[in-house]
Design a protein around this motif. Structure first.
Motif, PDB file in Angstrom:
ATOM      1  N   LYS A  19      12.082 -26.018   1.615  1.00  0.00           N
ATOM      2  CA  LYS A  19      11.102 -26.405   0.600  1.00  0.00           C
ATOM      3  C   LYS A  19       9.729 -25.986   1.131  1.00  0.00           C
ATOM      4  O   LYS A  19       9.358 -26.350   2.237  1.00  0.00           O
ATOM      5  CB  LYS A  19      11.158 -27.932   0.394  1.00  0.00           C
ATOM      6  N   ILE A  21       6.034 -26.312   1.592  1.00  0.00           N
ATOM      7  CA  ILE A  21       5.058 -27.390   1.443  1.00  0.00           C
ATOM      8  C   ILE A  21       3.645 -26.800   1.384  1.00  0.00           C
ATOM      9  O   ILE A  21       2.814 -27.245   0.606  1.00  0.00           O
ATOM     10  CB  ILE A  21       5.153 -28.382   2.616  1.00  0.00           C
ATOM     11  N   SER A  41       0.114 -36.661  -4.921  1.00  0.00           N
ATOM     12  CA  SER A  41       0.973 -37.038  -3.797  1.00  0.00           C
ATOM     13  C   SER A  41       2.052 -35.982  -3.581  1.00  0.00           C
ATOM     14  O   SER A  41       2.623 -35.460  -4.532  1.00  0.00           O
ATOM     15  CB  SER A  41       1.616 -38.391  -4.098  1.00  0.00           C
ATOM     16  N   GLY A  42       2.278 -35.677  -2.338  1.00  0.00           N
ATOM     17  CA  GLY A  42       3.284 -34.662  -2.018  1.00  0.00           C
ATOM     18  C   GLY A  42       2.747 -33.252  -2.131  1.00  0.00           C
ATOM     19  O   GLY A  42       3.484 -32.286  -1.946  1.00  0.00           O
ATOM     20  N   GLY A  44       0.784 -31.703  -0.188  1.00  0.00           N
ATOM     21  CA  GLY A  44       0.698 -30.998   1.094  1.00  0.00           C
ATOM     22  C   GLY A  44      -0.590 -31.273   1.852  1.00  0.00           C
ATOM     23  O   GLY A  44      -0.879 -30.616   2.850  1.00  0.00           O
ATOM     24  N   LYS A  45      -1.385 -32.279   1.429  1.00  0.00           N
ATOM     25  CA  LYS A  45      -2.682 -32.542   2.057  1.00  0.00           C
ATOM     26  C   LYS A  45      -2.520 -32.944   3.525  1.00  0.00           C
ATOM     27  O   LYS A  45      -3.176 -32.384   4.413  1.00  0.00           O
ATOM     28  CB  LYS A  45      -3.407 -33.672   1.303  1.00  0.00           C
ATOM     29  N   SER A  46      -1.637 -33.909   3.768  1.00  0.00           N
ATOM     30  CA  SER A  46      -1.445 -34.356   5.153  1.00  0.00           C
ATOM     31  C   SER A  46      -0.915 -33.216   6.004  1.00  0.00           C
ATOM     32  O   SER A  46      -1.338 -33.015   7.141  1.00  0.00           O
ATOM     33  CB  SER A  46      -0.456 -35.522   5.207  1.00  0.00           C
ATOM     34  N   THR A  47       0.007 -32.480   5.445  1.00  0.00           N
ATOM     35  CA  THR A  47       0.608 -31.378   6.191  1.00  0.00           C
ATOM     36  C   THR A  47      -0.458 -30.370   6.594  1.00  0.00           C
ATOM     37  O   THR A  47      -0.485 -29.883   7.728  1.00  0.00           O
ATOM     38  CB  THR A  47       1.699 -30.713   5.340  1.00  0.00           C
TER      39      THR A  47
HETATM   40  N1  LIG Z   1       8.700 -34.382   8.558  1.00  0.00           N
HETATM   41  C1  LIG Z   1       9.011 -34.016   7.279  1.00  0.00           C
HETATM   42  N2  LIG Z   1      10.274 -33.661   7.004  1.00  0.00           N
HETATM   43  C2  LIG Z   1      10.622 -33.291   5.739  1.00  0.00           C
HETATM   44  N3  LIG Z   1       9.758 -33.270   4.726  1.00  0.00           N
HETATM   45  C3  LIG Z   1       8.480 -33.629   4.941  1.00  0.00           C
HETATM   46  C4  LIG Z   1       8.051 -34.032   6.245  1.00  0.00           C
HETATM   47  N4  LIG Z   1       6.736 -34.320   6.178  1.00  0.00           N
HETATM   48  C5  LIG Z   1       6.366 -34.126   4.885  1.00  0.00           C
HETATM   49  N5  LIG Z   1       7.399 -33.706   4.143  1.00  0.00           N
HETATM   50  C6  LIG Z   1       7.367 -33.356   2.752  1.00  0.00           C
HETATM   51  O1  LIG Z   1       6.300 -32.460   2.514  1.00  0.00           O
HETATM   52  C7  LIG Z   1       5.698 -32.737   1.283  1.00  0.00           C
HETATM   53  C8  LIG Z   1       4.215 -32.843   1.463  1.00  0.00           C
HETATM   54  O2  LIG Z   1       3.932 -33.935   2.263  1.00  0.00           O
HETATM   55  P1  LIG Z   1       2.427 -34.369   2.607  1.00  0.00           P
HETATM   56  O3  LIG Z   1       2.531 -35.603   3.406  1.00  0.00           O
HETATM   57  O4  LIG Z   1       1.722 -33.229   3.184  1.00  0.00           O
HETATM   58  O5  LIG Z   1       1.854 -34.676   1.190  1.00  0.00           O
HETATM   59  P2  LIG Z   1       0.468 -35.345   0.827  1.00  0.00           P
HETATM   60  O6  LIG Z   1      -0.227 -34.395  -0.016  1.00  0.00           O
HETATM   61  O7  LIG Z   1      -0.204 -35.804   2.050  1.00  0.00           O
HETATM   62  O8  LIG Z   1       0.955 -36.580  -0.025  1.00  0.00           O
HETATM   63  P3  LIG Z   1       0.394 -38.090  -0.063  1.00  0.00           P
HETATM   64  O9  LIG Z   1      -0.797 -38.097  -0.927  1.00  0.00           O
HETATM   65  O10 LIG Z   1       1.512 -38.868  -0.632  1.00  0.00           O
HETATM   66  O11 LIG Z   1       0.086 -38.460   1.364  1.00  0.00           O
HETATM   67  C9  LIG Z   1       6.322 -34.004   0.738  1.00  0.00           C
HETATM   68  O12 LIG Z   1       7.236 -33.644  -0.259  1.00  0.00           O
HETATM   69  C10 LIG Z   1       7.063 -34.584   1.896  1.00  0.00           C
HETATM   70  O13 LIG Z   1       8.251 -35.200   1.468  1.00  0.00           O
END
Ligand SMILES: Nc1ncnc2c1ncn2[C@@H]1O[C@H](COP(=O)(O)OP(=O)(O)OP(=O)(O)O)[C@@H](O)[C@H]1O
Ligand SMILES: [Mg+2]
Lengths: 250, 523
Positions: A19, A21, A41-42, A44-47
């Motif tokens: 997938k 991200i 949400s989801g 990819g901001k944290s990533t």
């Molecule tokens: N260690 C991991 N293993 C598998 N999938 C992951 C992992 N970390 C994040 N993901 C997936 O990557 C995608 C993006 O995650 P991320 O945390 O970057 O989103 P986000 O934008 O920070 O969301 P939020 O606002 O909910 O914090 C999500 O679908 C999450 O399920």
């Protein structure tokens, strides 16, 4: 706009189990800039944030911070990532204070163990920082004796103790009661005045509008909009941003 | 029981030499044997092994002074050492007692934990295969004891279908087996069978006369029946390589017999009888004179009333100290090895991780008793890499290795229970993995681990009683020694239990306290 970037991402791609991200994300952050990153949400901001200081490995592209670069296949504890972390601090949504150390101990640990400062030096700077974030009375308290807002301010002081040039903040007010949020946001505004480069993931649209120089919208692993707050928040160009803002602002 | 045969050629050769040229060696200065022996005994210590656990009248703890050993063999050793001092011109020579399980004495001799077995060891072919004997110092026979109201038994031949008690590894046991007695019980100590007899668990007890006299004399519950059988001899046991020492001891024993000293000692312990005349072996008139000489008998009595609290408590407290020291040192070792194993298992490269897992499975899977016995008795014989450990070393290493496997698992789950976010916070501050582990992860994991580890600590307190198999006298072993000497099983048992509880209950509370309350900053 001729100033060189302090943090630059070039075509950074991240996948978890096939997938995607982050989908070839590129962005350049200038020194002293306050960047608010918003998006569903989801998205990819944290990533993306964690790719900058190497807490995430990446599957393609490169992250450049000063003279250091992280490319694909670098491990979380490789040398480049470690050097980047000396100039890039991070504050987490769930604080992650060290429970076995006092507020002051949390702040002084890295300056002593990593930067090689003497305990005296580290403690006098640590006290200064804790006073700066409004915790002058709480040096000897353990994290379990502090409120959420106090904990998060200790976490900020802890990151600042390493004298970073860039601070990454991942939804740092998200776990706090509304009354406590402003304690933390006030601290961030102070930092802005000091010229620190801030990259913050946030849901506080009001705060982003007031304090940010730049708002980036990340959705589906891509940057869908990027510009000054007035432009992105008040006159969004893409349908994705409009829909997101509608949902957030209600 | 084997009929007594001349002990060894060595003895007769010695006697022959002494008889032919008794003064030649004196005139020419010391013989090579004496010179070698003086070298051999340069430390001035003659260590002798015996079992004071229920060891009366051979050797046992004096109720008047429980840290002092008494018994006819203690007197014998004293007289022997005195004799050797002048014989070898070693004025500083003294004896040192080493406590050992009676059945393990030949093993201890071989391990060089002592140089001499003085413990009513019977001169039998079976024993002669393991060690060499001095000339005999006592002529024993076997006495059959039954309950006072027994009518079926007139002699040992009437016992073929009955239950007969004796002592494990004794000549009496062999005698019963060869006679065809079907139900023999042979515990490791010599007083158990008399206890069993009183309780009706066995119908008769066959044991060496000195043991029988000491344990049943004046006791209205018992009587002797039948003629005495299976006459044999006690000899001092030595390593086969120690024949210089054996020769010197034979010479000294001859002297004790000749001067009548040995008769005095036996009379004092009410062990003198006409059988002892054989000690002169008939053909030594000078010695026979010593055995026939007049003696004034002193009566020595020991009874259970002499064992008051103030007498048995101090040695028991001292043994509790051994238990505590053993537990603390072993646990410290286990916690250290356990940490190394856990870290290897979690973070090591493939083969190291595999080895760490193998360690845990291996040491969790083998009984501690087996490990201790192997370390102490087996390890010295391992080709090329054999190590001869002292008993306390074997005990500490055995407990350390075994408990390390359990502590490693506690560490592992504690380390894994520290949230991943803590690693990330530490790394985000620039810490390398080593620093992050030492300063952030481990301190938290250790506090989690302390509760379960304290529980293991309490368990180890009790497990340390196992070390008596390798001749370390700790609390349980001391209890057995004192109880079997004084026959106060209940009274001393209660005190022993109280000592264990006094140590383990506070620790149990500490464990619970740590588990529940050691959240940082919570008061
Ligand atoms: N260690 C991991 N293993 C598998 N999938 C992951 C992992 N970390 C994040 N993901 C997936 O990557 C995608 C993006 O995650 P991320 O945390 O970057 O989103 P986000 O934008 O920070 O969301 P939020 O606002 O909910 O914090 C999500 O679908 C999450 O399920
Ligand atoms: Mg997130």
């Amino acid at each position: 706009m001729t100033q060189p970037a302090i943090v630059e991402l070039r075509d950074v791609t991240k996948r978890y189990h096939d997938k995607t991200i982050l989908d070839a994300v590129s962005i350049a952050i200038r020194p002293g800039e306050i960047t608010a990153m918003i998006g569903p949400s989801g998205g990819g901001k944290s990533t993306l944030l964690r790719s900058i200081n190497g807490l995430n490995t990446i599957d393609g592209g490169e992250v450049i911070v000063g003279e250091n670069r992280i490319t694909q296949n670098a491990t979380q504890s490789n040398d480049a990532a470690r050097r980047i972390r000396r100039t890039v601090g991070m504050v987490f949504q769930d604080f992650q204070l060290f429970p076995h150390l006092t507020a002051l101990g949390n702040v002084c640990e890295a300056p002593i163990r990593v930067a090689g400062k003497s305990r005296r030096e580290a403690e006098s700077r640590g006290r200064e920082l804790l006073k700066q974030v409004g915790l002058g009375e709480r040096f000897d308290h353990y994290p379990s004796q502090l409120s959420g807002g106090q904990k998060q301010r200790v976490a900020i002081a802890r990151a600042l103790a390493m004298d970073p040039q860039v601070l990454l903040c991942d939804e740092i007010t998200c776990a706090l009661d509304p009354e406590l949020k402003h304690e933390v946001l006030d601290v961030l505004e102070d930092l802005r005045r000091e010229g620190l480069t801030l990259i913050m993931v946030t849901h506080e649209i009001g705060f982003a509008r007031r304090a940010a120089d730049r708002v980036v919208v990340l959705a589906g692993g891509k940057i869908v909009e990027d510009g000054p707050p007035a432009q992105v928040l008040d006159a969004p160009q893409t349908e994705r941003t409009q829909r997101f803002l509608q949902n957030v602002l209600g | 029981m084997k009929k007594f045969a001349p002990i060894s050629l060595r003895f007769f050769v010695l006697v022959a030499i002494l008889a032919v040229a008794p003064t030649a060696a004196d005139l020419q200065g010391d013989s090579p044997r004496v010179v070698r022996l003086r070298d051999r005994l340069a430390s001035n210590v003659l260590r002798w092994g015996g079992d004071a656990e229920g060891g009366a009248p051979f050797q046992f703890h004096d109720p008047e002074q429980p840290d002092k050993l008494v018994g006819f063999e203690v007197d014998l050793v004293d007289a022997l050492v005195e004799q050797l001092r002048s014989q070898l011109d070693l004025p500083q020579l003294h004896a040192e007692f080493v406590q050992y399980d009676w059945v393990s004495l030949p093993l201890g001799l071989e391990k060089q934990d002592f140089d001499l077995i003085v413990s009513g060891l019977e001169i039998t072919d079976e024993n002669r295969a393991k060690l060499i004997f001095s000339r005999p110092y006592y002529v024993y026979s076997l006495a059959l004891t039954v309950r006072a109201d027994e009518t079926r038994v007139k002699s040992v031949e009437d016992c073929l279908k009955l239950r007969v008690g004796t002592l494990s590894g004794s000549a009496a046991q062999t005698y019963l087996q060869e006679l065809g007695v079907e139900q023999i019980t042979a515990p490791d100590g010599q007083i158990e069978s008399y206890q069993d007899l009183a309780l009706g668990r066995v119908d008769a007890v066959l044991l060496d006369l000195p043991i029988a006299i000491y344990n049943t004399a004046d006791d209205p519950r018992f009587k002797f029946v039948g003629p005495r059988v299976g006459q044999g001899h006690y000899g001092l046991g030595l390593r086969p390589t120690d024949d210089d020492l054996a020769a010197a001891i034979d010479e000294a024993l001859s002297e004790l017999i000749r001067t009548g000293r040995i008769r005095q000692i036996y009379a004092k312990w009410k062990m003198w009888n006409e059988d002892q005349l054989q000690l002169a072996s008939g053909d030594r008139p000078a010695e026979a004179a010593g055995l026939r000489g007049a003696t004034e008998a002193t009566v020595v009595t020991t009874n259970r009333e002499a064992w008051t609290f103030s007498r048995y408590a101090p040695p028991l407290f001292a043994a509790a100290g051994v238990t505590v020291a053993l537990t603390f040192v072993s646990m410290a070792l286990a916690m250290l090895i356990g940490l190394i194993v856990a870290v290897c298992r979690l973070y090591g490269p493939g083969p190291i991780r595999w080895l760490a897992l193998a360690y845990v499975e291996f040491f969790r899977g083998i009984p501690l008793l087996l490990l201790l016995t192997f370390l102490y008795y087996g390890l010295p014989h391992v080709p090329y890499m054999g190590v001869d450990l002292a008993a306390w070393q074997a005990a500490i290493i055995g407990f350390g290795l075994n408990y390390a496997a359990f502590e490693a698992e506690i560490y592992r789950s504690s380390i894994q229970s520290v949230p991943r976010g803590q690693w990330e916070a530490a790394r985000s501050l620039g810490m390398d993995d080593m620093t992050a582990f030492r300063r952030v992860i481990f301190p938290q994991a250790f506090r989690t681990a302390l509760g379960p580890m304290t529980n293991d600590f309490v368990a180890m307190f009790k497990d340390t009683s196992l070390v008596s198999v390798i001749a370390v006298v700790e609390l349980t072993k001391q209890y057995q020694i004192l109880a079997r000497t004084s026959l106060k099983f209940t009274e001393i048992g209660l005190l022993t239990a109280a000592l264990y509880l006094a140590m383990s209950i506070p620790l149990g509370y500490l464990a619970r306290y740590l588990e529940e309350n050691w959240n940082f900053g919570h008061k």
